[in-house]
Scaffold this active site. Structure first.
Site, PDB file in Angstrom:
ATOM      1  CD  GLU A 188      67.084  36.271  98.914  1.00  0.00           C
ATOM      2  OE1 GLU A 188      66.359  35.674  99.725  1.00  0.00           O
ATOM      3  OE2 GLU A 188      66.819  36.349  97.704  1.00  0.00           O
ATOM      4  CD  GLU A 318      69.040  33.979  94.966  1.00  0.00           C
ATOM      5  OE1 GLU A 318      67.814  33.802  95.087  1.00  0.00           O
ATOM      6  OE2 GLU A 318      69.865  33.807  95.888  1.00  0.00           O
TER       7      GLU A 318
HETATM    8  O1  AHR Z   1      66.673  30.442  94.650  1.00  0.00           O
HETATM    9  C1  AHR Z   1      65.945  30.044  95.761  1.00  0.00           C
HETATM   10  C2  AHR Z   1      66.091  30.992  96.942  1.00  0.00           C
HETATM   11  O2  AHR Z   1      65.537  32.224  96.631  1.00  0.00           O
HETATM   12  C3  AHR Z   1      67.490  31.336  97.378  1.00  0.00           C
HETATM   13  O3  AHR Z   1      68.055  30.380  98.201  1.00  0.00           O
HETATM   14  C4  AHR Z   1      67.304  32.615  98.111  1.00  0.00           C
HETATM   15  O4  AHR Z   1      68.455  33.419  98.103  1.00  0.00           O
HETATM   16  C5  AHR Z   1      66.111  33.238  97.432  1.00  0.00           C
HETATM   17  O5  AHR Z   1      65.165  33.686  98.340  1.00  0.00           O
END
Ligand code: AHR
Length: 514
Positions: A188, A318
């Site tokens: 991110e 994610e």
């Molecule tokens: O999964 C929780 C968080 O969500 C992670 O650390 C991040 O990459 C995303 O914003």
């Protein structure tokens, strides 16, 4: 009135759906890594949930919970992503090696501001993935790290020569090098990973990637940190500017009710609007992947470096639901219950990922234990498997199966101003030769009569499993851990090569045909 509030509805007439499975048009293999998991140093995602230490009264192997290991082995988790997430960009791998009593204690600034004693580090992570039979995806620190730190971590993990770093690994108890399947350079980077412009990150990626080296045959896939939601600017900039190795770009998409961050839904006790909006939101990923896929195909033709290459992967590392934290829990720990709705979210996502099997070769749901849309919840020595765990379990035959196109004709289920298709589906030829079909009925009120035609294959026997419940927010608790689990499915009949299925309302069904 009361029944509607609790999510029970009077039976409605079955709707009708037609599904054609094109066994005569086999597509790409659905990589088993589409079913990977994400485990971050976040709340009790690692500490308490996976790692309890050797001295814990909770049965463990070298500090790793035996019950959690057994459940994840049974799930056939193909790969685990670690150590973050946002955590990765403040993680310095040297903090997590060597004698535990000498490891530094830091603050986990992203998640609750709690002390991080680094008891779970590189060796413990590889012990964990080896015990559950999974491959390793390691996320390197770009936000606060250096190319040298990332390169040395790679050598520490994968080096087999008589070098100082390999000797150090051996001295810390691991003779053989480990296999790192994916090495991600940043996370991110548009946000917690450094708030970077895409152009700046593309330059940094080039710099890092240049120095990631290891012995022949041990080089992991290199993964660049990409976009989120419907954004495409990172993919575009990376595809245009990365000169060296970049095997894949990540995409993150969480199913969150908005429009504001604070408007998130509750994990349980939601109404029908919460049901349909969550499902409608999760299905948006189909369009996001389609846009990324189209853009990547276009830019692949003109990648710098020129030589023809395999399709760059789009790794959704994610994804999952993100609700308000459970009352009484630390809001920084992202603890949420997990209901039948989450199982449908998971299965509907699988049905989408299968469509893009050649591009989406890896995904990781957030997260494995105790965090967000978890497979497993723990409370001290107690462990409960969530409906999402069961959806992953039911879909195991899709791992490394050959995808088969499906043509679905179904109506829409609507509530208020929201509409979604009633049924989503996917199919594949499993490794054992059977034909598998995954079906999700998103309608919480009406069952569905599904007529399945199979082109290009003869089948004579069908078995299956179903996951459903009376209430939309049915879930397992520590008091009642078996409230929700898959049961054999008996509402499928084969006649003259045609398959008739009666899907219950709000259900996930996986069928196996021979
Ligand atoms: O999964 C929780 C968080 O969500 C992670 O650390 C991040 O990459 C995303 O914003």
């Amino acid at each position: 009135m009361l029944t509607a509030v609790l999510g029970f509805f009077p039976a409605a007439a079955d709707t009708e759906t037609t599904v054609i499975v094109r066994a005569d048009r086999p597509g790409p293999v659905i990589d088993k890594d589409v079913y990977a998991q994400f485990s971050e140093h976040l709340g009790s995602g690692i500490y308490g949930g996976v790692f309890v230490g050797e001295d814990s009264p909770i049965p463990n192997t070298r500090g790793l919970r035996d019950d959690v290991i057994a459940a994840l082995r049974e799930l056939r988790v193909p790969m685990v992503r670690w150590p973050g997430g946002c955590f990765a960009d403040e993680y310095h791998w040297r903090d997590g090696i060597g004698p535990r009593e000498r490891r530094p204690v830091r603050v986990n600034t992203n998640w609750g501001g709690v002390p991080e004693d680094n008891a779970f580090g590189t060796h413990e992570f590889f012990d964990f993935v080896e015990l559950i039979g999974a491959d390793a995806y390691v996320n390197a620190n770009v936000g606060t790290g250096t190319p040298r730190e990332a390169a040395e971590w790679l050598e520490y993990m994968t080096g087999d020569q008589d070098t100082t770093l390999a000797r150090e690994r051996r001295a810390n108890g691991r003779e053989q090098p480990w296999k790192v399947s994916i090495y991600a350079l940043g996370n991110e980077t548009w946000g917690c990973g450094g708030n970077m412009r895409p152009e700046y990150y593309a330059d940094l990626y080039n710099q890092y990637a240049t120095f990631m080296k290891t012995r022949p045959g041990a080089m992991p896939e290199l993964l660049a940190s990409g976009d989120h939601d419907g954004q495409t600017v990172f993919t575009e900039t990376l595809m245009k500017n990365v000169r060296g190795r970049m095997d894949a770009i990540s995409l993150h998409y969480y199913t969150i009710l908005g429009p504001r961050w604070e408007d998130k839904d509750t994990a349980t006790g939601f109404d029908e609007e919460g049901w349909i909006r969550t499902l409608a939101n999760t299905l948006r990923i189909d369009g996001f992947i389609a846009r990324q896929d189209a853009l990547m195909s276009e830019l692949e033709k003109a990648r710098p470096g020129g030589r023809p290459r395999a399709k760059t992967g789009l790794y959704v590392d994610e994804w999952g639901t993100w609700y308000r934290p459970e009352p009484g829990s630390n809001p920084g720990f992202l603890v949420q219950q997990n209901t039948l709705r989450d199982a449908l979210v998971a299965a509907a996502n699988f049905n989408i990922f299968h469509k893009y099997a050649d591009r989406v070769r890896m995904t990781a749901i957030a997260q494995t234990v105790n965090v967000l849309q978890a497979m497993i919840l723990t409370d001290g020595p107690a462990m409960v498997l969530t409906p999402t765990y069961h959806a992953f379990h039911m879909y195991r035959p899709f791992q490394d199966a050959v995808s088969l196109p499906v043509e679905v004709e179904t109506g829409t289920y609507s509530h208020d101003r929201w509409s979604v298709p009633r049924i989503t589906a996917s199919a594949a030829r499993a490794k054992d030769g059977s034909l598998v079909i995954g079906l999700v009925n998103l309608d919480p009120r009406a069952g569905a009569a599904v007529s399945v035609g199979i082109e290009g294959a003869r089948v004579s026997a069908v078995t299956g499993e179903v996951l459903t419940a009376a209430a939309m927010d049915a879930h397992n608790t520590f008091e009642n851990p078996e409230m929700l689990h898959p049961v054999p499915f008996t509402e499928a009949a084969l006649e003259g090569g045609r398959l008739d299925v009666r899907l219950p309302a709000k259900s996930v069904v996986v069928l196996k045909l021979r």
